[in-house]
Design a protein around this motif. Structure first.
Motif, mmCIF file in Angstrom:
data_model
loop_
_atom_site.group_PDB
_atom_site.id
_atom_site.type_symbol
_atom_site.label_atom_id
_atom_site.label_comp_id
_atom_site.label_asym_id
_atom_site.label_seq_id
_atom_site.Cartn_x
_atom_site.Cartn_y
_atom_site.Cartn_z
ATOM 1 N N ILE A 1 0.942 -1.274 0.045
ATOM 2 C CA ILE A 1 0.002 0.009 -0.025
ATOM 3 C C ILE A 1 0.723 1.370 -0.055
ATOM 4 O O ILE A 1 0.583 2.062 -0.597
ATOM 5 C CB ILE A 1 -0.910 0.021 1.229
ATOM 6 N N GLU A 2 2.001 1.122 0.879
ATOM 7 C CA GLU A 2 2.865 2.367 0.749
ATOM 8 C C GLU A 2 3.663 2.574 -0.468
ATOM 9 O O GLU A 2 3.509 3.853 -1.032
ATOM 10 C CB GLU A 2 3.803 2.067 1.961
ATOM 11 N N ASN A 3 3.801 1.608 -1.187
ATOM 12 C CA ASN A 3 4.377 1.625 -2.391
ATOM 13 C C ASN A 3 3.388 2.535 -3.490
ATOM 14 O O ASN A 3 3.689 3.235 -4.328
ATOM 15 C CB ASN A 3 4.701 0.641 -3.201
ATOM 16 N N ASN A 4 2.025 1.897 -3.351
ATOM 17 C CA ASN A 4 1.266 2.432 -4.121
ATOM 18 C C ASN A 4 0.734 4.031 -4.079
ATOM 19 O O ASN A 4 0.250 4.740 -4.640
ATOM 20 C CB ASN A 4 -0.291 1.744 -4.200
ATOM 21 N N ILE A 5 0.795 4.262 -2.741
ATOM 22 C CA ILE A 5 0.636 5.678 -2.171
ATOM 23 C C ILE A 5 1.736 6.658 -2.617
ATOM 24 O O ILE A 5 1.409 7.619 -3.354
ATOM 25 C CB ILE A 5 0.555 5.883 -0.587
ATOM 26 N N LYS B 1 3.366 5.970 -5.688
ATOM 27 C CA LYS B 1 3.146 6.172 -6.859
ATOM 28 C C LYS B 1 2.038 6.971 -7.146
ATOM 29 O O LYS B 1 1.977 7.996 -8.113
ATOM 30 C CB LYS B 1 2.871 4.856 -7.494
ATOM 31 N N GLY B 2 0.972 7.095 -6.364
ATOM 32 C CA GLY B 2 -0.260 7.876 -6.462
ATOM 33 C C GLY B 2 0.149 9.232 -6.324
ATOM 34 O O GLY B 2 -0.326 10.232 -7.198
ATOM 35 N N LEU B 3 0.746 9.545 -5.201
ATOM 36 C CA LEU B 3 1.098 10.811 -4.926
ATOM 37 C C LEU B 3 1.965 11.570 -6.072
ATOM 38 O O LEU B 3 1.613 12.465 -6.566
ATOM 39 C CB LEU B 3 1.778 11.151 -3.731
ATOM 40 N N VAL C 1 -7.910 2.488 -4.717
ATOM 41 C CA VAL C 1 -8.853 1.165 -5.097
ATOM 42 C C VAL C 1 -8.629 0.623 -6.518
ATOM 43 O O VAL C 1 -8.887 -0.632 -6.553
ATOM 44 C CB VAL C 1 -10.201 1.746 -4.927
ATOM 45 N N GLN C 2 -8.442 1.377 -7.260
ATOM 46 C CA GLN C 2 -8.019 0.957 -8.592
ATOM 47 C C GLN C 2 -6.851 0.167 -8.816
ATOM 48 O O GLN C 2 -6.806 -0.711 -9.614
ATOM 49 C CB GLN C 2 -7.862 2.165 -9.603
ATOM 50 N N HIS C 3 -5.959 0.548 -8.200
ATOM 51 C CA HIS C 3 -4.522 0.153 -8.326
ATOM 52 C C HIS C 3 -4.023 -1.109 -7.109
ATOM 53 O O HIS C 3 -3.258 -1.572 -7.424
ATOM 54 C CB HIS C 3 -3.255 1.206 -8.338
ATOM 55 N N PRO D 1 -5.512 -4.348 -5.510
ATOM 56 C CA PRO D 1 -6.458 -5.555 -5.527
ATOM 57 C C PRO D 1 -6.873 -5.734 -4.093
ATOM 58 O O PRO D 1 -8.128 -5.971 -3.676
ATOM 59 C CB PRO D 1 -5.894 -6.662 -5.945
ATOM 60 N N GLU D 2 -5.840 -5.529 -2.899
ATOM 61 C CA GLU D 2 -6.210 -5.932 -1.565
ATOM 62 C C GLU D 2 -7.115 -4.786 -1.097
ATOM 63 O O GLU D 2 -7.939 -4.979 0.158
ATOM 64 C CB GLU D 2 -5.096 -5.926 -0.629
ATOM 65 N N ILE D 3 -7.382 -3.651 -1.639
ATOM 66 C CA ILE D 3 -8.080 -2.623 -1.144
ATOM 67 C C ILE D 3 -9.479 -2.580 -1.769
ATOM 68 O O ILE D 3 -9.521 -2.340 -2.816
ATOM 69 C CB ILE D 3 -7.580 -1.304 -1.045
ATOM 70 N N SER D 4 -10.489 -2.578 -0.768
ATOM 71 C CA SER D 4 -11.754 -2.609 -1.310
ATOM 72 C C SER D 4 -12.720 -1.443 -1.343
ATOM 73 O O SER D 4 -13.486 -1.138 -2.456
ATOM 74 C CB SER D 4 -12.716 -3.769 -0.924
ATOM 75 N N SER D 5 -12.394 -0.547 -0.468
ATOM 76 C CA SER D 5 -12.909 0.732 -0.590
ATOM 77 C C SER D 5 -12.149 1.803 0.447
ATOM 78 O O SER D 5 -11.241 1.399 1.054
ATOM 79 C CB SER D 5 -14.291 0.746 0.033
ATOM 80 N N TYR D 6 -12.734 2.783 0.508
ATOM 81 C CA TYR D 6 -11.938 4.064 1.241
ATOM 82 C C TYR D 6 -13.269 5.002 1.851
ATOM 83 O O TYR D 6 -14.259 4.928 1.311
ATOM 84 C CB TYR D 6 -10.883 4.629 0.741
ATOM 85 N N ASN D 7 -12.780 5.682 2.953
ATOM 86 C CA ASN D 7 -13.441 6.746 3.420
ATOM 87 C C ASN D 7 -12.666 7.823 3.863
ATOM 88 O O ASN D 7 -11.477 7.737 4.301
ATOM 89 C CB ASN D 7 -14.603 6.434 4.419
ATOM 90 N N VAL D 8 -13.230 9.035 3.796
ATOM 91 C CA VAL D 8 -12.229 10.269 4.198
ATOM 92 C C VAL D 8 -13.018 10.984 5.369
ATOM 93 O O VAL D 8 -14.214 11.281 5.275
ATOM 94 C CB VAL D 8 -12.102 11.106 2.872
#
Length: 594
Positions: free
Chosen positions: A7-11, A13-15, A68-70, A72-79
């Motif tokens: 997840i951290e790696n994807n964060i 990349k996302g940022l 969520v897109q990138h 698979p282990e994450i199904s949803s989020y909230n803020v």
RNA sequence: GGUCCCAUAGUUCAACGGAUAGAACGAAAGUUUCCUAAACUUUAAAUACAGGUUCGAUUCCUGUUGGGAUCACCA
């Protein structure tokens, strides 16, 4: 790779992709979501508003969508405000359970750089029995060693016995004068306690002598100088250093009694060592090192012949290394020990488990070694723990304000026994089984009480009150384990098979406990980084508490759906494994019934 | 005096600079026809003081107060 890392790696990349942030991995840290919010991991976006140039809400949403897109282990989020809460897919947890439930390696984190580590603890003096302070030292040292091993380091546990010096001569002299040939057998005492008795005897007689001398008109200093007892002890030390046969023989005999006593205490406490070293064998090397330092002009000699290191330029004081009569002091021995230990074990790290009252000593030790040209001085790590204090203050052997290790363990056993009886837990057990259990429970209470506290902090011990058997305690965790074993026995009797359930609807409580079990490897890793068994202890308490809630609220064997029974039994089994393994790192055994 | 450490419910302990400061014991009240009540549920109760840094401080910095350790020809 762990899910945190994914997840951290994807964060990162996302940022970078969303905001052109030029972020790197170590700038991004995920944290656990607090219980009152929905989600498993939380990322705080506040620090990134500067690069996103958007509101916290929008920033978090954009990143959430990306993840969520990138992932698979994450199904949803909230803020919520600037907190991005990520929800891990249930399937991840069911599969995690299936894959690790029977995995004996589970809980031992990956290690890319295993080290050779030597850890010293215990380090007793041979003139008195072990007390509560030693117990903290021993438990800490042993447990830290196990935790480092669990992190795949190569660990050597050593005990450095302080077997020579004036203090030993005091008990030797007392025994010679007033002992009438008493032995542990004839006295019916453990050897270390017998020697301790003579040590106290010397001190009492010495004090009396000083009083008498002062009454006859001497000042305190004059009395000390004229004490025949102390002078005799010093003569004995000189004879010892000269290798006088009779003195050496007496020394060996009395020390051997102490060792027998220590050995029994260590055994009951469940502590062991890979190697035992004796200061009587290292102090001469220390003297040589001091001579070398003199030749190199690292040290200097005063007019009276004493040798010193000047550390004032480094903010410390001047330090004595050899007395004017040429005999060695504590620091001299420790220099020799350090060099010998480094050469013998080729250690990348040398840990000394020693009380925080000796912080200055270790600062000096490292500095002097560096001055002698030993670059590895930096690999010395003083695992400095806080003192155990009694309501009346610090423990002092000579004043009798100590809690004896053997007595304490016996009291723990007795308390466990009384408790077991009053709860009718022992009724159906055989006598030896009950004894074994009460020992296990009593020791667990003691060990957990000591290890759950951050090593750095001093702790208070109130006899008859401190060591609890209910609540956040060792026996509570043992009880949880025994309960699970009972459950598993019942399941076996009913011929219920535990099948792997890869997909299953999950209740909140089931999810909570799986999430907690999932954290085990990072907890073990954190415990190693902090050298703190307390991290493990507090984690295990959380696991046990979580399981008890699960057990209370949710039917397991009473459930009708076969899949659900299997799933819940599997969770129970896994919980028991984690509890057992974790407690083993603390040196605490867990019973199958209690 | 110099140096270092510590200060969180009545008590003993938690909280990688993050959301409403968590537990346990003790106190008050509940839960056993049901997988172990050494368990579970509920209530009351705390960041020594004053500044500062920060979007945000129990946590970092400074000062004050109060504790402890250490500065031995003890180990």
């Amino acid at each position: 790779m762990t899910i945190n890392q994914i997840i951290e790696n994807n964060i990162v990349k996302g940022l970078n992709e969303l905001f052109g942030a030029e972020a790197t991995g170590n700038q991004v840290a995920l944290q656990k979501t607090k219980k009152e919010f929905e989600g498993d991991f939380t990322f705080v976006v506040f620090p990134w508003l500067r690069v996103s140039k958007k509101s916290p809400q929008i920033t978090a949403q954009l990143l959430g969508d990306y993840l969520v897109q990138h992932t698979p282990e994450i199904s949803s989020y909230n803020v919520i405000q600037g907190f991005l809460n990520l929800v891990v897919d249930n399937t991840y947890f069911t599969q995690f359970l299936c894959h690790n439930c029977q995995n004996i390696e589970f809980g031992f984190p990956e290690q890319t750089a295993p080290k050779n580590i030597v850890i010293e603890y215990s380090s007793p003096n041979t003139n008195k029995p072990l007390h509560l302070g030693h117990i903290r030292n021993n438990l800490l040292g042993w447990s830290v060693a196990e935790i480092l091993k669990a992190n795949h380091h190569h660990v050597t546990k050593v005990n450095l016995v302080n077997d020579r010096g004036i203090h030993i001569c005091k008990s030797m002299l007392a025994w010679k004068k007033w002992g009438n040939g008493e032995t542990p057998e004839s006295a019916g005492m453990k050897g270390d306690h017998l020697i301790g008795k003579y040590y106290v005897m010397f001190d009492q007689a010495y004090k009396k002598e000083l009083e008498q001398l002062q009454q006859s008109g001497m000042t305190n200093e004059e009395a000390i100088a004229h004490s025949s007892l102390m002078n005799e002890a010093h003569r004995m030390l000189q004879m010892w250093e000269e290798g006088d046969v009779e003195t050496r023989h007496l020394w060996e005999k009395l020390n051997s009694w102490t060792y027998q006593g220590f050995s029994a205490t260590y055994q009951r406490l469940g502590i062991d060592f890979d190697d035992t070293l004796y200061e009587s064998k290292t102090y001469l090397l220390g003297k040589q090192l001091v001579e070398t330092g003199l030749e190199k002009s690292v040290f200097y000699r005063k007019e009276d012949g004493s040798v010193w290191a000047d550390l004032t330029a480094d903010g410390l004081d001047e330090k004595l290394l050899l007395r004017s009569d040429g005999t060695s002091v504590y620091m001299t021995q420790d220099l020799g020990t350090a060099v010998m230990r480094h050469d013998k074990y080729h250690a990348d790290m040398m840990i000394y488990v020693v009380g925080n009252e000796q912080e200055y000593h270790f600062d000096v030790l490292k500095l002097v070694l560096k001055k002698l040209g030993y670059e590895w001085a930096n690999s010395i790590y003083h695992l400095s723990y806080g003192m155990v204090e009694l309501p009346c203050g610090k423990m002092k052997s000579r004043e009798g304000t100590v809690v004896d290790a053997d007595d304490l363990m016996e009291e723990m056993y007795e308390t466990a026994y009384k408790m077991g009886c009053s709860l009718s837990k022992l009724d159906t057990m055989k006598a030896d089984e009950a004894t074994c259990l009460c020992n296990m429970v009593g020791l667990a209470a003691l060990k957990y009480f000591i290890l759950k506290v951050d090593p750095k902090k001093k702790m208070l011990f109130v006899p008859e009150e401190s060591v609890d058997f209910n609540g956040n305690t060792g026996p509570f965790i043992q009880y949880t384990h025994a309960r699970i074993q009972s459950l598993l026995r019942k399941a076996e009797n009913q011929k219920i098979e535990i099948k792997k359930v890869e997909h299953c609807a999950m209740l909140d409580k089931e999810r909570d406990i799986l999430k907690l079990l999932h954290q085990c490897p990072e907890v073990v890793q954190q415990a190693a980084e902090n050298m703190s068994p307390a991290v493990i202890a507090n984690y295990l308490y959380d696991v046990a508490k979580e399981f008890n809630q699960f057990y209370q609220d949710i039917p397991i064997l009473r459930e009708t759906d076969v899949e659900k029974i299997s799933f819940r039994l599997q969770i129970s089994l896994f919980t028991a494994c984690v509890l057992k393994k974790g407690m083993a790192l603390l040196g605490i055994q867990v019973p199958d019934r209690m």
